[in-house]
Design a protein around this motif. Sequence first.
Motif, PDB file in Angstrom:
ATOM      1  N   ALA A  99       2.081   1.868 -11.904  1.00 53.95           N
ATOM      2  CA  ALA A  99       2.837   3.039 -11.458  1.00 53.95           C
ATOM      3  C   ALA A  99       1.865   4.109 -10.995  1.00 53.95           C
ATOM      4  O   ALA A  99       0.717   4.165 -11.456  1.00 53.95           O
ATOM      5  N   ILE A 100       2.327   4.907 -10.071  1.00 51.94           N
ATOM      6  CA  ILE A 100       1.497   5.972  -9.520  1.00 51.94           C
ATOM      7  C   ILE A 100       2.314   7.252  -9.558  1.00 51.94           C
ATOM      8  O   ILE A 100       3.464   7.266  -9.097  1.00 51.94           O
ATOM      9  N   LYS A 101       1.727   8.268 -10.146  1.00 54.76           N
ATOM     10  CA  LYS A 101       2.404   9.558 -10.239  1.00 54.76           C
ATOM     11  C   LYS A 101       1.689  10.551  -9.326  1.00 54.76           C
ATOM     12  O   LYS A 101       0.460  10.608  -9.325  1.00 54.76           O
ATOM     13  N   ILE A 102       2.474  11.308  -8.600  1.00 52.79           N
ATOM     14  CA  ILE A 102       1.889  12.281  -7.681  1.00 52.79           C
ATOM     15  C   ILE A 102       2.377  13.678  -8.041  1.00 52.79           C
ATOM     16  O   ILE A 102       3.588  13.900  -8.133  1.00 52.79           O
ATOM     17  N   ARG A 103       1.438  14.551  -8.300  1.00 54.86           N
ATOM     18  CA  ARG A 103       1.772  15.950  -8.619  1.00 54.86           C
ATOM     19  C   ARG A 103       1.321  16.828  -7.475  1.00 54.86           C
ATOM     20  O   ARG A 103       0.156  16.763  -7.075  1.00 54.86           O
ATOM     21  N   GLY A 104       2.243  17.639  -6.988  1.00 54.23           N
ATOM     22  CA  GLY A 104       1.911  18.533  -5.883  1.00 54.23           C
ATOM     23  C   GLY A 104       2.623  18.085  -4.628  1.00 54.23           C
ATOM     24  O   GLY A 104       3.328  17.062  -4.619  1.00 54.23           O
ATOM     25  N   ASN A 105       2.453  18.852  -3.572  1.00 56.95           N
ATOM     26  CA  ASN A 105       3.170  18.574  -2.329  1.00 56.95           C
ATOM     27  C   ASN A 105       2.395  17.569  -1.475  1.00 56.95           C
ATOM     28  O   ASN A 105       1.284  17.851  -1.022  1.00 56.95           O
ATOM     29  N   ALA A 106       3.008  16.415  -1.301  1.00 53.49           N
ATOM     30  CA  ALA A 106       2.362  15.351  -0.525  1.00 53.49           C
ATOM     31  C   ALA A 106       3.412  14.547   0.213  1.00 53.49           C
ATOM     32  O   ALA A 106       4.570  14.485  -0.197  1.00 53.49           O
ATOM     33  N   LYS A 107       2.967  13.956   1.312  1.00 53.76           N
ATOM     34  CA  LYS A 107       3.818  12.980   2.008  1.00 53.76           C
ATOM     35  C   LYS A 107       3.376  11.608   1.558  1.00 53.76           C
ATOM     36  O   LYS A 107       2.178  11.310   1.519  1.00 53.76           O
ATOM     37  N   ILE A 108       4.358  10.781   1.218  1.00 50.71           N
ATOM     38  CA  ILE A 108       4.070   9.452   0.678  1.00 50.71           C
ATOM     39  C   ILE A 108       4.768   8.423   1.561  1.00 50.71           C
ATOM     40  O   ILE A 108       5.982   8.497   1.762  1.00 50.71           O
TER      41      ILE A 108
ATOM     42  N   TYR B 108       0.840  -1.189   0.000  1.00 53.72           N
ATOM     43  CA  TYR B 108       0.000   0.000   0.000  1.00 53.72           C
ATOM     44  C   TYR B 108       0.877   1.243   0.000  1.00 53.72           C
ATOM     45  O   TYR B 108       1.984   1.228   0.543  1.00 53.72           O
ATOM     46  N   LEU B 109       0.372   2.288  -0.589  1.00 60.35           N
ATOM     47  CA  LEU B 109       0.966   3.612  -0.450  1.00 60.35           C
ATOM     48  C   LEU B 109      -0.033   4.456   0.319  1.00 60.35           C
ATOM     49  O   LEU B 109      -1.214   4.420   0.007  1.00 60.35           O
ATOM     50  N   VAL B 110       0.452   5.194   1.263  1.00 62.04           N
ATOM     51  CA  VAL B 110      -0.406   6.173   1.925  1.00 62.04           C
ATOM     52  C   VAL B 110       0.052   7.544   1.454  1.00 62.04           C
ATOM     53  O   VAL B 110       1.239   7.866   1.545  1.00 62.04           O
ATOM     54  N   ILE B 111      -0.861   8.299   0.908  1.00 60.60           N
ATOM     55  CA  ILE B 111      -0.527   9.612   0.345  1.00 60.60           C
ATOM     56  C   ILE B 111      -1.315  10.653   1.110  1.00 60.60           C
ATOM     57  O   ILE B 111      -2.550  10.596   1.158  1.00 60.60           O
ATOM     58  N   LYS B 112      -0.595  11.571   1.717  1.00 58.15           N
ATOM     59  CA  LYS B 112      -1.271  12.654   2.444  1.00 58.15           C
ATOM     60  C   LYS B 112      -0.975  13.976   1.748  1.00 58.15           C
ATOM     61  O   LYS B 112       0.196  14.372   1.628  1.00 58.15           O
ATOM     62  N   ALA B 113      -2.014  14.638   1.286  1.00 65.00           N
ATOM     63  CA  ALA B 113      -1.835  15.915   0.585  1.00 65.00           C
ATOM     64  C   ALA B 113      -1.448  17.005   1.582  1.00 65.00           C
ATOM     65  O   ALA B 113      -2.074  17.165   2.627  1.00 65.00           O
TER      66      ALA B 113
ATOM     67  N   THR C 180       5.533   4.513   2.138  1.00 62.33           N
ATOM     68  CA  THR C 180       5.565   3.231   1.427  1.00 62.33           C
ATOM     69  C   THR C 180       6.273   2.201   2.311  1.00 62.33           C
ATOM     70  O   THR C 180       6.943   2.574   3.279  1.00 62.33           O
ATOM     71  N   PRO C 181       6.168   0.930   1.940  1.00 62.58           N
ATOM     72  CA  PRO C 181       6.894  -0.075   2.718  1.00 62.58           C
ATOM     73  C   PRO C 181       8.407   0.127   2.626  1.00 62.58           C
ATOM     74  O   PRO C 181       9.163  -0.436   3.399  1.00 62.58           O
ATOM     75  N   TYR C 182       8.839   0.939   1.673  1.00 63.55           N
ATOM     76  CA  TYR C 182      10.280   1.158   1.465  1.00 63.55           C
ATOM     77  C   TYR C 182      10.780   2.432   2.108  1.00 63.55           C
ATOM     78  O   TYR C 182      11.963   2.741   2.048  1.00 63.55           O
ATOM     79  N   GLY C 183       9.878   3.197   2.674  1.00 60.75           N
ATOM     80  CA  GLY C 183      10.280   4.434   3.320  1.00 60.75           C
ATOM     81  C   GLY C 183       9.312   5.553   3.006  1.00 60.75           C
ATOM     82  O   GLY C 183       8.280   5.335   2.373  1.00 60.75           O
ATOM     83  N   GLU C 184       9.675   6.721   3.485  1.00 61.78           N
ATOM     84  CA  GLU C 184       8.814   7.885   3.310  1.00 61.78           C
ATOM     85  C   GLU C 184       9.510   8.901   2.435  1.00 61.78           C
ATOM     86  O   GLU C 184      10.733   9.045   2.478  1.00 61.78           O
ATOM     87  N   ILE C 185       8.717   9.597   1.664  1.00 61.86           N
ATOM     88  CA  ILE C 185       9.268  10.641   0.794  1.00 61.86           C
ATOM     89  C   ILE C 185       8.228  11.741   0.672  1.00 61.86           C
ATOM     90  O   ILE C 185       7.034  11.497   0.864  1.00 61.86           O
ATOM     91  N   GLU C 186       8.702  12.938   0.386  1.00 63.45           N
ATOM     92  CA  GLU C 186       7.766  14.047   0.196  1.00 63.45           C
ATOM     93  C   GLU C 186       7.895  14.560  -1.222  1.00 63.45           C
ATOM     94  O   GLU C 186       9.000  14.900  -1.670  1.00 63.45           O
ATOM     95  N   SER C 187       6.796  14.590  -1.921  1.00 64.21           N
ATOM     96  CA  SER C 187       6.822  15.188  -3.258  1.00 64.21           C
ATOM     97  C   SER C 187       6.674  16.695  -3.084  1.00 64.21           C
ATOM     98  O   SER C 187       6.066  17.168  -2.124  1.00 64.21           O
TER      99      SER C 187
ATOM    100  N   VAL D 102      -6.220  12.143   2.730  1.00 62.02           N
ATOM    101  CA  VAL D 102      -5.347  10.979   2.653  1.00 62.02           C
ATOM    102  C   VAL D 102      -5.931   9.985   1.666  1.00 62.02           C
ATOM    103  O   VAL D 102      -7.140   9.765   1.641  1.00 62.02           O
ATOM    104  N   MET D 103      -5.082   9.408   0.847  1.00 64.50           N
ATOM    105  CA  MET D 103      -5.521   8.318  -0.034  1.00 64.50           C
ATOM    106  C   MET D 103      -4.626   7.112   0.257  1.00 64.50           C
ATOM    107  O   MET D 103      -3.402   7.257   0.402  1.00 64.50           O
ATOM    108  N   ILE D 104      -5.255   5.977   0.347  1.00 64.21           N
ATOM    109  CA  ILE D 104      -4.528   4.727   0.564  1.00 64.21           C
ATOM    110  C   ILE D 104      -4.719   3.918  -0.706  1.00 64.21           C
ATOM    111  O   ILE D 104      -5.854   3.643  -1.097  1.00 64.21           O
ATOM    112  N   ALA D 105      -3.615   3.602  -1.383  1.00 61.75           N
ATOM    113  CA  ALA D 105      -3.745   2.962  -2.703  1.00 61.75           C
ATOM    114  C   ALA D 105      -2.808   1.770  -2.804  1.00 61.75           C
ATOM    115  O   ALA D 105      -1.767   1.712  -2.149  1.00 61.75           O
TER     116      ALA D 105
END
Length: 77
Positions: free
Chosen positions: A54-63, A9-14, A65-72, A43-46
């Motif tokens: 593949a999932i593309k995120i445009r804009g500032n969000a916290k993501i 799962y990816l958790v995406i917080k705008a 993932t099971p591999y770590g966290e990143i901020e777009s 928040v979207m859980i996908a």
Amino acid sequence: MDEKTFKDYLVIKAMEDSVNVIGLTRGSDTKFHHSEKLDAGEVMIAQFTEHTSAIKIRGNAKIYTPYGEIESESKRG
Ligand code: TRP
């Protein structure tokens, strides 16, 4: 398909309004198939699925993932 593909799962917080979460198709053609707009704090859980590779995120969000966290980041403002 690998069972793990479906478990992740990816958790995406705008962090701002109008963040776009875009799903891209699996297979020989890679195309947009879904676009979801999130406003600040939403928040979207996908998951990656049979249809989504593949999932593309445009804009500032916290993501998260099971591999770590990143901020777009947003190039606007
Ligand atoms: N119908 C899509 C699918 O099953 C829904 C979806 C799953 C989706 N994960 C996504 C849409 C990530 C956008 C982003 O593949």
